[in-house]
Each structure stands twice: as C-alpha cells, then as structure tokens.
Design a protein around this motif. Sequence first.
Motif, short mmCIF file in Angstrom:
data_model
loop_
_atom_site.label_atom_id
_atom_site.label_comp_id
_atom_site.label_asym_id
_atom_site.label_seq_id
_atom_site.Cartn_x
_atom_site.Cartn_y
_atom_site.Cartn_z
N SER A 82 46.36 36.01 17.76
CA SER A 82 46.31 37.41 18.22
C SER A 82 47.01 37.58 19.56
O SER A 82 47.00 38.67 20.14
CB SER A 82 44.86 37.91 18.29
OG SER A 82 44.08 37.07 19.11
N ASN A 83 47.63 36.50 20.06
CA ASN A 83 48.45 36.56 21.26
C ASN A 83 47.69 37.11 22.47
O ASN A 83 48.16 37.99 23.19
CB ASN A 83 49.71 37.41 21.02
CG ASN A 83 50.58 36.83 19.93
OD1 ASN A 83 50.87 35.64 19.94
ND2 ASN A 83 50.96 37.65 18.98
N ARG A 84 46.49 36.56 22.68
CA ARG A 84 45.65 37.08 23.77
C ARG A 84 44.72 36.00 24.32
O ARG A 84 44.17 35.20 23.57
CB ARG A 84 44.84 38.25 23.28
CG ARG A 84 44.06 38.95 24.37
CD ARG A 84 43.81 40.39 24.02
NE ARG A 84 42.94 41.02 24.99
CZ ARG A 84 43.34 41.64 26.08
NH1 ARG A 84 44.61 41.72 26.36
NH2 ARG A 84 42.48 42.19 26.90
N ILE A 85 44.54 36.02 25.63
CA ILE A 85 43.53 35.20 26.29
C ILE A 85 42.39 36.14 26.63
O ILE A 85 42.60 37.17 27.29
CB ILE A 85 44.08 34.53 27.55
CG1 ILE A 85 45.19 33.54 27.17
CG2 ILE A 85 42.96 33.83 28.32
CD1 ILE A 85 45.91 32.94 28.35
N GLU A 86 41.19 35.81 26.16
CA GLU A 86 40.01 36.63 26.44
C GLU A 86 39.14 35.95 27.49
O GLU A 86 39.05 34.72 27.54
CB GLU A 86 39.18 36.84 25.17
CG GLU A 86 39.81 37.80 24.19
CD GLU A 86 39.92 39.23 24.70
OE1 GLU A 86 39.12 39.65 25.58
OE2 GLU A 86 40.82 39.93 24.22
N VAL A 87 38.47 36.77 28.30
CA VAL A 87 37.60 36.27 29.36
C VAL A 87 36.14 36.55 28.99
O VAL A 87 35.80 37.67 28.61
CB VAL A 87 37.93 36.96 30.71
CG1 VAL A 87 37.01 36.45 31.81
CG2 VAL A 87 39.39 36.76 31.07
N PHE A 88 35.31 35.52 29.10
CA PHE A 88 33.87 35.63 28.83
C PHE A 88 33.11 35.21 30.08
O PHE A 88 33.54 34.30 30.80
CB PHE A 88 33.46 34.72 27.67
CG PHE A 88 34.00 35.16 26.34
CD1 PHE A 88 33.21 35.87 25.46
CD2 PHE A 88 35.31 34.87 25.98
CE1 PHE A 88 33.70 36.29 24.25
CE2 PHE A 88 35.81 35.29 24.76
CZ PHE A 88 35.00 36.01 23.90
N SER A 89 31.98 35.85 30.32
CA SER A 89 31.10 35.38 31.39
C SER A 89 30.12 34.38 30.79
O SER A 89 29.82 34.42 29.60
CB SER A 89 30.34 36.55 32.02
OG SER A 89 29.52 37.18 31.05
#
Length: 99
Positions: free
Chosen positions: A62-69
């Motif tokens: 999906s060509n994305r870096i996601e940020v999680f806490s």
Amino acid sequence: MSADGTILYLTDRGENTIVVHAIDPETGKLTFLQRIACGGEFPWHFAIAPSGSWMLVANERSNRIEVFSIDAATGHVAPTRNGLDMPRPVHILFAGEIA
C-alpha cells in the motif's frame, strides 16, 4: 520484542495485522493480547522507537508507513492515523541504530 522482554510483537502479512502477545518471564509461554489492522497491505517490516512508545510499520503493497502508539502499561498498540506515503517501504531503521 519490548525492551523489557515481556511483550512480543508480530506482523501477519496474510491478514495485514499486528499481533501482540505477553511473554511469561518464567516459562516463556505466550498469551495473546491483541490483533489489530496494520493500516495497510503487506506489513513487510516494523520497528519500535528507542523510547518504546511508537511503532512504525512498513506496508509494502500500500506504499505507506503507518505510525502506532504503544501503551507502556499493557503493550497494546493503537493507530495514530499518521503516516508517510512512500514507494514500497520494506525496512525501518531509527537514526542512531546504524552500527
């Protein structure tokens, strides 16, 4: 794995999820804690920030870096709805981790 060795984090590319388990310090037995969508497709790699408060997930397809806490008390992760579009991310490395 969390810095204190009590939480194991995994990605499941087939389900596009992050899976969280507690680790029993005496037996090593895993206890399921959480399964959550990774925010994209095909989570190829993830990294936990040195602070232990954030996880970045490289979703290759999906060509994305996601940020999680990361909740320090429970080990659970939660989406922040923040991220970065990037062509085919496959590895995450925090500054200072280069040896």
